[in-house]
Design a protein around this motif. Structure first.
Motif, short mmCIF file in Angstrom:
data_model
loop_
_atom_site.label_atom_id
_atom_site.label_comp_id
_atom_site.label_asym_id
_atom_site.label_seq_id
_atom_site.Cartn_x
_atom_site.Cartn_y
_atom_site.Cartn_z
N HIS A 10 0.94 -0.97 0.06
CA HIS A 10 0.45 0.12 0.15
C HIS A 10 0.72 1.42 0.13
CE1 HIS A 10 -3.23 -3.10 1.02
NE2 HIS A 10 -2.94 -3.11 2.10
N LEU A 11 -0.05 2.59 -0.84
CA LEU A 11 0.52 3.83 -0.36
C LEU A 11 -0.43 4.32 0.22
CD1 LEU A 11 2.69 4.22 -3.55
CD2 LEU A 11 3.89 3.42 -1.43
N ARG A 31 0.48 6.53 11.20
CA ARG A 31 0.10 8.04 10.56
C ARG A 31 0.78 8.44 10.82
NH1 ARG A 31 -2.57 8.05 15.88
NH2 ARG A 31 -3.99 6.28 15.42
N ARG A 32 1.25 8.19 9.04
CA ARG A 32 2.18 9.29 8.35
C ARG A 32 2.15 9.05 7.15
NH1 ARG A 32 7.39 6.69 6.76
NH2 ARG A 32 8.36 4.97 7.80
N ASP A 33 2.67 9.18 6.30
CA ASP A 33 3.27 8.90 4.28
C ASP A 33 4.23 7.49 4.33
OD1 ASP A 33 1.50 11.49 4.96
OD2 ASP A 33 3.05 12.72 3.61
N ALA A 37 9.21 6.46 -2.94
CA ALA A 37 10.47 6.27 -1.69
C ALA A 37 10.89 5.89 -1.16
CB ALA A 37 10.14 8.34 -1.82
N ASP A 38 10.20 5.83 0.02
CA ASP A 38 10.19 5.05 1.14
C ASP A 38 10.32 3.35 0.80
OD1 ASP A 38 10.04 6.91 2.81
OD2 ASP A 38 7.55 7.36 2.24
N PRO A 240 3.30 -1.02 4.15
CA PRO A 240 3.50 -1.25 5.67
C PRO A 240 3.42 -1.48 6.76
CG PRO A 240 2.71 1.31 4.60
CD PRO A 240 2.37 0.58 3.69
N VAL A 241 1.41 -2.18 6.77
CA VAL A 241 0.66 -2.29 7.80
C VAL A 241 1.85 -3.77 8.33
CG1 VAL A 241 -1.45 -3.59 8.20
CG2 VAL A 241 -1.18 -1.72 6.44
#
Length: 311
Positions: A10-11, A31-33, A37-38, A240-241
Motif C-alpha cells: 500500500h501507499l 499514521r504518517r505518509d 520513495a520509502d 507498510p501495515v
C-alpha cells in the motif's frame, strides 16, 4: 536470483486523503505518509523487481492516483483499485479507468468486504453483477475478508467462474489464538475452486505483533500450500501495515522460511510466477531483457503452456 514480485503493498499520503481506518494507539506507527520513495530501498535490498499496489480506501479518486504513480515508476507492475461494484454503470467506470494514464496497469479491483456488516454481501445480486463486469474487463478481484465471510467468498467464486478471485492474507486466520478451525475448513472449500488464488501475506499482523515466531505462522502457511499449491499462492509483504509486527526484510525472510521445503521451481511460483499469471502483469516489469514477450493470458492458458512460461 529469481526476480521477486511483491504482490501486495500500500501507499498513502495523509495530506491528500485521510486513512480513516488508522485509529487508536496501536496503529499510531502507521499514521504518517508512505511513498514509493520509502518503498524503493526496501524492495531493492530484498531483490524485489516488481510489485502490486493495492487500494486502501473506498474513494474513487484513489485509483487514478495509483495508476498515475504506476505509469511513472518501474516498480509498480500492477494496481488493484476500487470502484463501486453495485453501480449500474460499473462496466463503463472500469473502461474509463483503463483509459487513464497508467490504465494499462490496472490489474484488479478490491472492496473492504471485511467491513461490511452483511456476511453475504459478496453474493448480493448487485455485487455479483459487478463482479461479472470485473471479469468481463479482464481484471482479477481481490478479497479482503474475515474467516466468517469465506463461505460467501466461495459462493461468489462459484457463481462467477470466469473471474479470478485473489484471497488477501489467507482470509485473515486467527494466528494470535493458534486456532485453525473453522478457518481451515472454509479455506479448503474456497481453494477447491479452480478460479481462486491466495496471498501468503498479512500473517505477521494476525499474530502477536511483539512476540510472534515462525512456528506460530507455519500451520497456516502449510495448510495454504496444501490447499492451493505453489502455483496458486503468491507472496505479498503487506507493507507498510506489516511494520506493526516486522520490517520488510524480515517479512520476506519469513515467507522464504515458510516455503523452504519447496523446490526451486515451486518457490519461483510463490515469489513471482503466480502473481504474473493471476494479474497478467506486464512482462517487461519483471523480465526487462524480454520486454517483447507477453505472459499467457490468465491462469487457464498458463496451465496449458506451463512447460514454456514466458518469463
Amino acid at each position: 536470483m529469481t526476480p521477486i514480485v511483491d504482490a501486495h503493498h500500500h501507499l498513502w499520503d495523509l495530506s491528500v486523503r485521510d486513512q480513516d481506518w488508522l485509529t487508536g494507539d496501536q496503529l499510531a506507527p502507521l499514521r504518517r505518509d508512505f511513498s514509493l520513495a520509502d518503498l524503493h530501498p526496501e524492495a531493492a535490498a530484498a531483490g524485489v523487481r516488481a510489485s502490486v499496489l493495492v487500494q486502501t480506501v473506498t474513494v474513487a479518486a484513489e485509483t487514478p492516483e495509483f495508476l498515475a504513480l504506476a505509469a511513472g515508476d518501474g516498480l509498480v507492475a500492477g494496481v488493484v483499485g476500487w470502484t463501486d461494484l453495485t453501480a449500474p454503470e460499473v462496466a463503463d467506470r472500469l473502461a474509463a479507468l483503463r483509459e487513464l494514464p497508467g490504465g494499462e496497469r490496472l490489474v484488479g479491483i478490491r472492496h473492504q468486504v471485511q467491513g461490511e456488516p452483511d456476511p453475504d454481501w459478496l453474493v448480493r445480486p448487485d455485487v455479483l453483477r459487478g463482479l461479472a463486469a470485473v471479469a468481463d474487463a479482464g481484471l482479477a478481484y481481490d478479497l479482503v475478508v474475515l474467516p466468517h465471510q469465506l463461505p460467501a467468498a466461495t459462493a461468489a467464486a462459484r457463481a462467477v467462474p470466469h473471474l479470478t478471485f485473489v484471497l488477501d492474507h489467507l482470509g485473515k486466520p486467527p494466528v494470535a489464538s493458534g486456532e485453525l478451525e473453522p478457518w481451515a475448513r472454509r479455506l479448503r472449500r474456497f481453494a477447491a475452486l479452480p478460479n481462486t488464488v491466495a496471498k501468503l501475506s498479512g500473517l505477521v499482523t494476525e499474530a502477536d505483533w511483539a512476540h510472534w515466531t515462525i512456528p506460530d505462522l507455519r500451520p497456516y502457511a502449510d495448510l495454504a500450500l496444501e490447499a492451493f499449491g505453489p502455483d496458486r499462492l503468491m507472496f505479498g509483504s503487506d507493507w507498510p501495515v506489516c511494520l506493526l509486527a516486522a520490517p520488510y526484510g524480515r517479512v520476506l525472510a519469513t515467507a522464504r522460511e515458510l516455503t523452504s521445503a519447496l523446490g526451486t521451481d515451486e518457490r519461483a511460483e510463490v515469489f513471482g510466477g503466480t502473481a504474473v499469471r493471476a494479474y497478467d502483469l506486464r512482462c517487461d516489469a519483471i523480465c526487462p531483457e524480454s520486454s517483447d514477450v507477453s505472459p499467457p493470458d490468465g491462469i487457464a492458458e498458463y496451465r496449458n503452456s506451463r512447460e514454456n512460461p514466458s518469463c
